[in-house]
Scaffold this active site. Structure first.
Site, short mmCIF file in Angstrom:
data_model
loop_
_atom_site.label_atom_id
_atom_site.label_comp_id
_atom_site.label_asym_id
_atom_site.label_seq_id
_atom_site.Cartn_x
_atom_site.Cartn_y
_atom_site.Cartn_z
N ASP A 40 59.55 74.11 21.96
CA ASP A 40 59.35 73.29 20.92
C ASP A 40 60.32 73.02 20.29
O ASP A 40 60.96 73.39 19.19
CB ASP A 40 58.32 73.96 20.00
CG ASP A 40 56.92 74.26 20.54
OD1 ASP A 40 56.79 73.99 21.64
OD2 ASP A 40 56.23 75.05 19.85
N THR A 63 55.37 72.77 27.25
CA THR A 63 56.20 71.77 26.52
C THR A 63 55.22 71.40 25.55
O THR A 63 54.06 70.93 25.80
CB THR A 63 56.68 70.61 27.61
OG1 THR A 63 55.61 69.98 28.48
CG2 THR A 63 57.37 71.20 28.77
N ASP A 93 51.53 71.11 26.52
CA ASP A 93 50.28 71.45 25.54
C ASP A 93 49.94 70.17 24.84
O ASP A 93 50.24 70.08 23.54
CB ASP A 93 51.22 72.59 24.83
CG ASP A 93 50.24 73.06 23.90
OD1 ASP A 93 48.94 72.90 23.60
OD2 ASP A 93 50.84 73.86 23.04
N LYS A 95 46.71 69.27 24.16
CA LYS A 95 45.63 69.39 23.14
C LYS A 95 44.73 68.16 23.04
O LYS A 95 44.54 67.64 21.88
CB LYS A 95 46.05 70.04 21.74
CG LYS A 95 46.62 71.45 22.04
CD LYS A 95 46.67 72.00 20.40
CE LYS A 95 47.18 73.18 20.34
NZ LYS A 95 48.70 73.24 21.01
N ALA A 97 41.74 65.57 22.85
CA ALA A 97 40.55 65.76 21.69
C ALA A 97 40.00 64.47 21.54
O ALA A 97 39.11 64.48 20.46
CB ALA A 97 41.00 66.27 20.58
N ASP A 98 39.69 63.75 22.61
CA ASP A 98 39.07 62.23 22.34
C ASP A 98 37.96 61.97 23.25
O ASP A 98 37.95 63.00 24.14
CB ASP A 98 40.06 61.10 22.38
CG ASP A 98 39.95 60.04 21.38
OD1 ASP A 98 38.82 59.58 21.25
OD2 ASP A 98 40.66 59.72 20.74
N ASN A 101 37.24 58.32 28.25
CA ASN A 101 37.91 57.12 28.72
C ASN A 101 39.39 57.32 28.16
O ASN A 101 40.25 56.83 28.68
CB ASN A 101 37.38 56.05 28.17
CG ASN A 101 38.11 54.46 28.67
OD1 ASN A 101 38.34 54.42 30.04
ND2 ASN A 101 38.44 53.97 27.87
O1 S5P Z 1 46.18 78.50 18.94
C1 S5P Z 1 47.12 78.06 19.27
C2 S5P Z 1 47.26 77.37 20.55
C3 S5P Z 1 48.63 76.89 20.72
S1 S5P Z 1 48.67 76.12 22.31
N1 S5P Z 1 48.23 78.62 18.76
C4 S5P Z 1 49.70 78.06 19.16
O2 S5P Z 1 50.64 78.46 18.36
N2 S5P Z 1 49.78 77.58 20.31
C5 S5P Z 1 51.25 76.80 20.44
O3 S5P Z 1 51.97 78.01 20.90
C6 S5P Z 1 51.85 76.16 19.44
O4 S5P Z 1 51.58 74.58 19.76
C7 S5P Z 1 53.23 76.21 19.76
O5 S5P Z 1 53.92 75.36 20.71
C8 S5P Z 1 53.25 77.57 20.50
C9 S5P Z 1 53.72 78.93 19.49
O6 S5P Z 1 55.02 78.89 18.86
P1 S5P Z 1 55.70 80.17 18.09
O7 S5P Z 1 57.07 79.54 18.07
O8 S5P Z 1 55.06 80.23 17.12
O9 S5P Z 1 55.66 81.15 19.36
#
Ligand code: S5P
Length: 278
Positions: A40, A63, A93, A95, A97-98, A101
């Site tokens: 990130d 990513t 990643d 996510k 949510a729509d 289509n």
């Molecule tokens: O419940 C979640 C789901 C996801 S995909 N909690 C999360 O933290 N994530 C993702 O995991 C979040 O978007 C981030 O990219 C990563 C955690 O990052 P960290 O730096 O806290 O380990």
């Protein structure tokens, strides 16, 4: 058939027909790594540097391509080259949510064309089964796999109880494309089912993993690889800042050492689980 969580990754690879799930399990076994690094960072150069550094230690790179400020399509070519060089899969990643289509268009089109390069992506179950129908119309012909967010790692998450159970039921009805969950524990037996839990083998990928901190100031909560893989039976640990900090000024040796530390912790926890159950 014994339950999936008591089998090795190699044994489970043979049980899967979805190409992304199979490839992920085979990669985990080959590299002895159930570590996914979540990259990130906002700059292209940092993104590639972190991935090249952690690549040898991971099965999967996660990513958030929309974070990258100086994105250009050639970045995807570099990412693909690193995926081949270091033998890992890619998980955008997104996510989703729509409605069906819209997600089909978001997945296939736009600047990022996620379905073209991301072996795995994820979606919130909140719109209901139509989100899977929309995404699978794009991803299934390409051999991609989908994870549903059945639970989240954050304080106060609403993805609990009957919401989580419905997510699991939605997955069971689409086992060709839904390969597993983002969750904090195994989902076997969650949501009453006429499918014996021995027959299904959803992968559980778990974020919120850290060895040196229990959380951040924005609601993130961390558990250790042992808690996640041994105690909760999850399959892949997802680690971001615990490995690369802020991601700029990457000190290669430190990041390498952290990646290897998490890889080892995740693998030892898996071996402990298998030894206990076999
Ligand atoms: O419940 C979640 C789901 C996801 S995909 N909690 C999360 O933290 N994530 C993702 O995991 C979040 O978007 C981030 O990219 C990563 C955690 O990052 P960290 O730096 O806290 O380990």
């Amino acid at each position: 058939m014994p339950p999936a969580y008591s089998l090795t990754y190699a044994q489970r690879a043979e049980r899967h027909s979805n190409p992304a799930a199979k490839a992920l399990l085979e990669t985990i076994e080959r590299k002895k790594s159930n570590l996914c690094v979540s990259v990130d960072v906002a700059k292209r150069a940092d993104f590639l540097r972190v991935i090249d550094t952690v690549g040898p230690y991971v099965c999967l790179i996660k990513t958030h391509v929309d974070i990258i400020e100086d994105f250009e399509p050639a970045l995807i070519e570099r990412l693909n080259e690193l995926s081949i060089k270091h033998d890992f899969l890619i998980f955008e990643d997104r996510k989703f949510a729509d409605i069906g289509n819209t997600v089909a268009l978001q997945y296939s089109s736009g600047v990022h064309k996620i379905a073209q390069w991301s072996h795995i992506t994820n979606a919130h179950p909140v719109p209901g089964p139509s989100i899977i129908v929309g995404l699978s119309s794009v991803g299934l012909p390409l051999g991609r796999g989908l994870l549903l967010l059945a639970e989240m790692s954050t304080k106060g998450s609403l993805a609990t109880g009957s919401y989580t159970e419905e997510a699991v039921r939605m997955a069971r009805a689409h086992r060709d494309f839904v390969i597993g969950f983002i969750a904090q524990r195994r989902m076997d037996g969650v949501g009453a089912s006429d499918v014996s839990s021995d027959e299904e083998d959803f992968l559980v990928l778990t974020p919120g993993v850290g060895l040196d901190s229990r959380g951040d100031s924005m609601g993130q909560q961390y558990r250790t690889p042992d808690e996640v893989v041994f105690e909760s039976g999850c399959d892949v640990i997802i680690v971001g800042r615990g490995i690369y900090g802020k991601g700029n000024d990457v000190d290669t040796q430190t990041v390498q050492a952290q990646a290897e530390r998490y890889r080892k912790e995740g693998w030892v926890a898996y071996e402990k689980r298998i030894a206990r159950l076999s």
